[in-house]
Design a protein around this motif. Structure first.
Motif, PDB file in Angstrom:
ATOM      1  N   TYR A 183       1.856  -4.680  -0.024  1.00 39.72           N
ATOM      2  CA  TYR A 183       0.605  -4.083   0.449  1.00 39.72           C
ATOM      3  C   TYR A 183       0.741  -2.574   0.355  1.00 39.72           C
ATOM      4  N   LEU A 184      -0.352  -1.871   0.606  1.00 27.26           N
ATOM      5  CA  LEU A 184      -0.384  -0.410   0.643  1.00 27.26           C
ATOM      6  C   LEU A 184      -0.918   0.034   1.997  1.00 27.26           C
ATOM      7  N   SER A 185      -0.511   1.203   2.420  1.00 30.73           N
ATOM      8  CA  SER A 185      -1.124   1.767   3.612  1.00 30.73           C
ATOM      9  C   SER A 185      -2.562   2.152   3.273  1.00 30.73           C
ATOM     10  N   GLU A 186      -3.394   2.276   4.301  1.00 28.32           N
ATOM     11  CA  GLU A 186      -4.772   2.672   4.042  1.00 28.32           C
ATOM     12  C   GLU A 186      -4.820   4.033   3.356  1.00 28.32           C
ATOM     13  N   GLU A 187      -3.907   4.916   3.731  1.00 22.90           N
ATOM     14  CA  GLU A 187      -3.880   6.253   3.141  1.00 22.90           C
ATOM     15  C   GLU A 187      -3.666   6.184   1.632  1.00 22.90           C
ATOM     16  N   GLN A 245      -5.008  -5.404  -0.791  1.00 23.18           N
ATOM     17  CA  GLN A 245      -4.050  -4.320  -0.982  1.00 23.18           C
ATOM     18  C   GLN A 245      -3.706  -3.569   0.298  1.00 23.18           C
ATOM     19  N   ILE A 246      -4.501  -3.735   1.362  1.00 20.71           N
ATOM     20  CA  ILE A 246      -4.255  -2.989   2.605  1.00 20.71           C
ATOM     21  C   ILE A 246      -3.419  -3.824   3.566  1.00 20.71           C
ATOM     22  N   GLN A 247      -2.496  -3.152   4.284  1.00 18.63           N
ATOM     23  CA  GLN A 247      -1.623  -3.837   5.235  1.00 18.63           C
ATOM     24  C   GLN A 247      -2.410  -4.292   6.454  1.00 18.63           C
TER      25      GLN A 247
END
Length: 532
Positions: free
Chosen positions: A96-100, A193-195
């Motif tokens: 996943y990716l951080s929102e940032e 993609q978001i954690q």
């Protein structure tokens, strides 16, 4: 190809192969998508050319730029700018990716989609595999194999396209759809993609809720997207849109026309033999199988959802591996414990509604068929298949292990369904009997070593059900049935022992055969056992 120096293979799939290459003139990197024409129908090749035609007119920083395309006698080659990574690969490594980190990708994807829709282009296959990341960390949309350029008078589409995991509810429910189907897929990608469930901003949550509205009428539109706090001021909008972009709100009159098209258009589940991405379908089928094993039967109790699962059976590009998983998934409720008979009966009714058995038989024919330019363009239609007339089939020695496994799973499921409910047999029961007699006769004629199996069927040696009533067959009104019954008796007489033949013979059979010597059908008169 002299203008390019191939460096390495980047990937391959049902579409062909993609290479990293270098332009000889300036040493800049490009991607070469090489598609073999050999086993593709004329219709598929036209579709590939249409993809090139759509892509060459697209010019946006967040859409992969097509630089060139050309054909050789055996291949179609598409040259595009080179991007270093796939979003799918990044998510596969990091999870996943951080929102940032995700937000700049969201801005890029919204920019790309806004550009496509402003030019009346629907992508129809948005997924992480079709999102590339370049050296400047810009996201770029690629792969326009399913894209459709909508004419100004067209407001809804009806052909199913895309990957099941990212498919909008209106497609699954077999309803006409518009650009909002792409927006649903975008929402799926952002969610993936978001954690979760770590901190996610209210702006991101409300944006996702807008994209992932099940009812497309309630789904967020372009005016609302561009003014949403998550993306406002960060969308790259080009000024070269068409006169009637999909991003613009429709007038009342146009809305009436659109609604009329929704009511008039019949959903076309099979438009063409589009490519099937094996690994993506296997992931989808495995997840569905896990749900069924855990007691969630929705995918098999709702015809529209089951139709999605059945659809690979009708596609000439489906791999044997996918067929294995389809047959396994559809078999699960009949082999696991804890499924009530009521639920199984409901599933059987759905299988009847989606014509599962004809589709399974048809898929086995497609698997056995020898592909050629002439027959690869045939439209897949289980209910009106031209295969038996125009196609040639592989020898058993030419079948791979996966071919044989898929055939085994397909026919085990067919056998179970027919054994459990006669409704799965063809509505034309007479044709079933005629075909069965032909099969049994062929086995005796070509594989007489299987005589013991034929004896069990004909003589009812296991005392299950009824033995074959030859008098009823020979006296039937259908001339083909009488002819097949005569052929079968002829070969039984050749291979069955005199003692066992006596078990079939009686005075009524003898009189019936004598009467057939004067039958009005010449073929019956000529092939009867009395001729030997």
């Amino acid at each position: 190809m002299d203008k390019y120096e191939v460096i390495k293979l980047l990937g391959e799939g049902s579409f062909g192969r993609v290479y990293k290459a270098k332009m000889v003139s300036d040493s800049s990197f490009v991607a070469l998508k090489v598609i073999c024409k050999g086993r593709r129908s004329n219709k598929e090749i036209v579709g590939l050319r249409r993809e090139c035609e759509i892509q060459k007119h697209l010019h946006h920083p967040n859409v992969i730029q097509m630089l060139d395309s050309f054909e050789t006698p055996s291949e179609i080659v598409v040259v595009t700018e080179f991007a270093h990574k796939e979003l799918n690969t990044i998510l596969g490594k990091e999870g996943y990716l951080s929102e940032e980190r995700a937000i700049p990708i969201i801005w890029d994807l919204v920019s790309a989609l806004n550009y496509l829709h402003s030019h009346r282009v629907l992508h129809r296959d948005l997924k992480p595999q079709n999102i590339l990341i370049d050296s400047k960390n810009r996201a770029k949309l690629c792969d326009f194999g399913f894209a459709r350029n909508m004419s100004t008078g067209t407001h809804v589409l009806t052909s199913i396209k895309g990957t099941p995991l990212y498919m909008a509810p209106e497609l699954i429910e077999e309803q006409p759809y518009d650009y909002k189907a792409d927006l649903w897929s975008l929402g799926c990608i952002i969610h993936e993609q978001i954690q979760w469930p770590t901190f996610v901003s209210d702006n991101c949550i409300t944006f996702l809720k807008g994209l992932l509205q099940k009812d497309p009428a309630k789904r967020i539109n372009w005016d609302e997207i561009l003014n949403h706090r998550l993306v406002k001021g960060h969308i790259l909008i080009c000024d070269d849109s068409t006169n009637m972009p999909l991003t613009r709100a429709l007038s009342d009159k146009t809305l009436q026309v659109k609604e009329q098209q929704r009511n008039d258009n019949k959903f076309n589940f099979i438009e063409e033999n589009h490519p099937i991405e094996t690994e993506e379908w296997i992931v989808f089928l495995q997840k569905s199988m896990e749900e069924v094993i855990n007691g969630e039967m929705t995918s098999l109790t709702q015809p529209n959802l089951t139709n999605i699962i059945v659809s690979p059976l009708r596609n000439t590009n489906t791999s044997p591996k996918v067929l294995i998983y389809v047959a396994k998934l559809l078999s699960v409720p009949f082999v696991i414990q804890g499924v009530s008979e009521e639920t199984r009966e409901q599933i059987r009714k759905v299988y009847l509604e989606v014509k599962l058995v004809p589709n399974l038989v048809y898929s086995s024919k497609l698997l056995m068929r020898v592909k050629s330019e002439e027959n690869s363009s045939l439209s897949p239609s289980p209910s009106d298949s031209p295969l038996s007339v125009q196609s040639s089939y592989k020898n058993i020695v030419d079948l791979t292990d996966e071919d044989l496994q898929s055939l085994e799973h397909i026919y085990m499921l067919i056998t179970h369904l027919i054994y459990s409910d006669n409704e799965f047999l063809s509505k034309n029961k007479l044709q079933v009997v005629i075909d069965l007699l032909a099969v049994l006769t062929h086995v005796l004629r070509v594989f007489p070593e299987n005589l013991e199996l034929i004896e069990k069927i004909v003589l009812n040696e296991n005392n299950e059900g009824k033995s074959v009533n030859f008098v009823e067959l020979l006296r039937h009104n259908d001339p083909l049935l009488k002819e097949r019954a005569c052929f079968f008796l002829l070969f039984l007489g050749k291979y069955l022992s005199p003692k066992k033949m006596e078990g079939l013979w009686n005075e009524t059979v003898r009189e019936t055969l004598e009467a057939l010597m004067y039958d009005s059908i010449e073929s019956v008169r000529n092939i009867g056992p009395w001729k030997n």
